[in-house]
Scaffold this active site. Structure first.
Site, mmCIF file in Angstrom:
data_model
loop_
_atom_site.group_PDB
_atom_site.id
_atom_site.type_symbol
_atom_site.label_atom_id
_atom_site.label_comp_id
_atom_site.label_asym_id
_atom_site.label_seq_id
_atom_site.Cartn_x
_atom_site.Cartn_y
_atom_site.Cartn_z
ATOM 1 N N LYS A 44 0.802 -1.217 0.000
ATOM 2 C CA LYS A 44 0.000 0.000 0.000
ATOM 3 C C LYS A 44 0.840 1.275 0.000
ATOM 4 O O LYS A 44 0.298 2.358 -0.220
ATOM 5 C CB LYS A 44 -0.970 0.001 1.184
ATOM 6 C CG LYS A 44 -1.976 -1.135 1.172
ATOM 7 C CD LYS A 44 -2.888 -1.195 -0.049
ATOM 8 C CE LYS A 44 -3.741 0.005 -0.255
ATOM 9 N NZ LYS A 44 -4.950 -0.279 -1.101
HETATM 10 N N1 PMP Z 1 -3.257 -7.340 1.867
HETATM 11 C C1 PMP Z 1 -3.158 -6.462 2.883
HETATM 12 C C2 PMP Z 1 -2.473 -6.914 4.138
HETATM 13 C C3 PMP Z 1 -3.686 -5.166 2.767
HETATM 14 O O1 PMP Z 1 -3.586 -4.298 3.787
HETATM 15 C C4 PMP Z 1 -4.345 -4.791 1.574
HETATM 16 C C5 PMP Z 1 -4.918 -3.426 1.434
HETATM 17 N N2 PMP Z 1 -6.237 -3.280 1.872
HETATM 18 C C6 PMP Z 1 -4.450 -5.759 0.549
HETATM 19 C C7 PMP Z 1 -3.878 -7.007 0.731
HETATM 20 C C8 PMP Z 1 -5.233 -5.504 -0.709
HETATM 21 O O2 PMP Z 1 -4.690 -4.537 -1.573
HETATM 22 P P1 PMP Z 1 -5.657 -3.652 -2.436
HETATM 23 O O3 PMP Z 1 -6.302 -2.657 -1.520
HETATM 24 O O4 PMP Z 1 -4.747 -2.999 -3.425
HETATM 25 O O5 PMP Z 1 -6.675 -4.533 -3.079
#
Ligand code: PMP
Length: 333
Positions: A44
Site C-alpha cells: 500500500k
Molecule cells: N493485503 C493487505 C495486508 C492489505 O492491507 C491490503 C490493502 N487493503 C491488501 C492485501 C489488498 O490490496 P488492495 O487494496 O490494493 O486490493
C-alpha cells in the site's frame, strides 16, 4: 544500485523472489513481488504515494489547499499515508476499525497519525469506517484519500508494479492476487493484459467476500467471514473494476494460515495472511496452467505485523486454525 530520494524515492522497485518450495512442488516458476520490503512495509505504500502526489498535482492537497489528509483504512494504507504525510509535512487522520491487529494500530500511533478507532460495522451502516472517514474529511475541510474509489490507487500499479514485474519476469503466463480496495489486482491485471493479452489474470478471494462469486457468476452473494486483514469486500469498487480478469479461485483461512507457516519453514519467507492467500492462489493457478509456466503473485506485507495472531498458538487454537505440520502442499485443494 542507485540512490533513492527520500521516502518517496524509496517506494517501489521491490525484488521479485523465486519461491523455491512452491516452484518445485508445482513444476512452475512461482515469483513473489516482495512488497513486504517497502519502506512502510506493504504494497500500500505505492497507492499512498500516488494518491498524495496526484492530489498535490490536482491542487487538492498542500500549496494553497488543505494540509490535512483523512483516510479510512484497515491499516496498511494508513501506515503508507502516515509516512507520506510526515515526508510532506501534512497532518494525517486515520479512521480504523478497532478489530485490526494491535501491531498495526500501535504503529500508526507511533508514526504520528491522529487515530479515530471505530467499531467494525457493515458498509451499509453509516457508522462503517469508510463513511466516518468521508464525514470527518468534510467536517475538517481536509483531503479524503478514498483509496476504494480514487483511481490514483490502481494507477500506482499501472505505472510501477506492472512494469516492474514485466521488466524482471519477462513472459508472465499467470498473475494472481487477492483484493481489498482492488487497486493492486485492478492496476496490475490491466497493465499485464495491455502488454500481453495471453497472460492469465486471476483473483484469489477469501471467505466472506463477494468477489469470487462476482467474477465466476456475476452475483455479489457472500457467506461467512475471514481472519485475513485488508482483503475481502462485498461491493465492486472503481479500482477493482479497472482490472481485466480471466477467472477466480476461492481460498480459505486454513489454507492461508498454513501457507504462511509453510513459507517460513520451507523458504525463510516471513509474510502476512493475505500474502499467504496469494501464494495459495499461485499454487492453484500453477496447477491450472500446468508445469513450465511462470506465475507471479504479491507478497503483500510481512508477518511481523501479525505475530500476536498468526504465530500465537492460543489465538490459532481459538480460531481452529493451528496449522498441521507443513510437510506437503495437500492443504491447497
Ligand atoms: N493485503 C493487505 C495486508 C492489505 O492491507 C491490503 C490493502 N487493503 C491488501 C492485501 C489488498 O490490496 P488492495 O487494496 O490494493 O486490493
Amino acid at each position: 544500485m542507485t540512490i533513492r530520494d527520500g521516502f518517496i524515492g524509496a517506494v517501489g522497485a521491490t525484488p521479485l523472489i523465486r519461491i523455491h518450495s512452491l516452484s518445485e512442488a508445482t513444476g512452475c516458476t512461482i515469483l513473489g513481488k516482495a512488497e513486504h520490503l517497502q519502506p512502510g512495509g506493504s504494497v500500500k505504500d505505492r497507492a499512498a504515494r500516488h494518491i498524495v502526489l496526484t492530489a498535490e498535482k490536482e491542487g487538492k492537497l498542500g500549496g494553497n489547499a488543505t494540509r490535512e489528509l483523512v483516510e479510512g483504512t484497515a491499516g496498511n494504507t494508513g501506515i503508507g499515508l502516515a509516512l507520506m504525510c510526515r515526508a510532506r509535512g501534512y497532518t494525517c487522520h486515520i479512521v480504523i476499525p478497532d478489530n485490526q491487529s494491535a501491531e498495526k494500530i500501535e504503529m500508526l500511533r507511533a508514526l504520528g497519525a491522529v487515530l479515530h478507532l471505530v467499531p467494525p460495522k457493515p458498509f451499509a451502516d453509516q457508522a462503517n469506517y469508510y463513511h466516518v472517514a468521508r464525514r470527518l474529511a468534510e467536517e475538517r475541510g481536509a483531503f479524503w484519500a478514498d483509496q476504494f474509489e480514487n483511481p490514483a490507487n490502481a494507477q500506482a500499479h499501472i505505472d510501477t508494479t506492472g512494469p516492474e514485474i514485466v521488466a524482471e519476469a519477462g513472459t508472465v503466463d499467470g498473475f494472481v492476487c487477492a483484493s481489498g480496495t482492488g487497486g493492486t489486482i485492478g492496476g496490475i491485471s490491466a497493465y499485464l493484459k495491455s502488454v500481453s493479452p495471453a497472460t492469465q489474470c486471476y483473483l484469489v478471494d477469501c471467505e466472506g467476500s463477494s468477489l469470487y462469486n462476482y467474477v465466476t457468476h456475476g452475483s455479489l452473494d457472500a457467506t461467512g467471514s475471514s481472519i485475513l486483514e485488508g482483503i475481502g469486500i462485498r461491493r465492486i469498487t472503481k479500482n477493482f473494476a479497472t482490472g481485466k480478469l480471466d477467472g477466480a479461485f476461492a481460498g480459505t483461512d486454513r489454507e492461508s494460515v498454513q501457507m504462511v507457516h509453510w513459507l517460513l519453514e520451507k523458504d525463510g519467507l516471513f509474510v502476512g495472511g493475505s500474502a499467504g492467500l496469494n501464494c495459495v492462489g499461485a499454487v492453484k493457478l500453477a496447477r491450472k496452467l500446468g508445469p513450465g509456466k511462470t506465475v507471479v503473485t504479491i507478497l503483500t506485507d510481512g508477518a511481523g505485523r501479525y505475530t500476536s495472531r498468526l504465530f500465537n498458538d492460543a489465538w490459532l487454537d481459538e480460531k481452529g486454525l493451528r496449522p498441521r505440520s507443513a510437510s506437503d502442499l495437500s492443504f491447497v485443494s
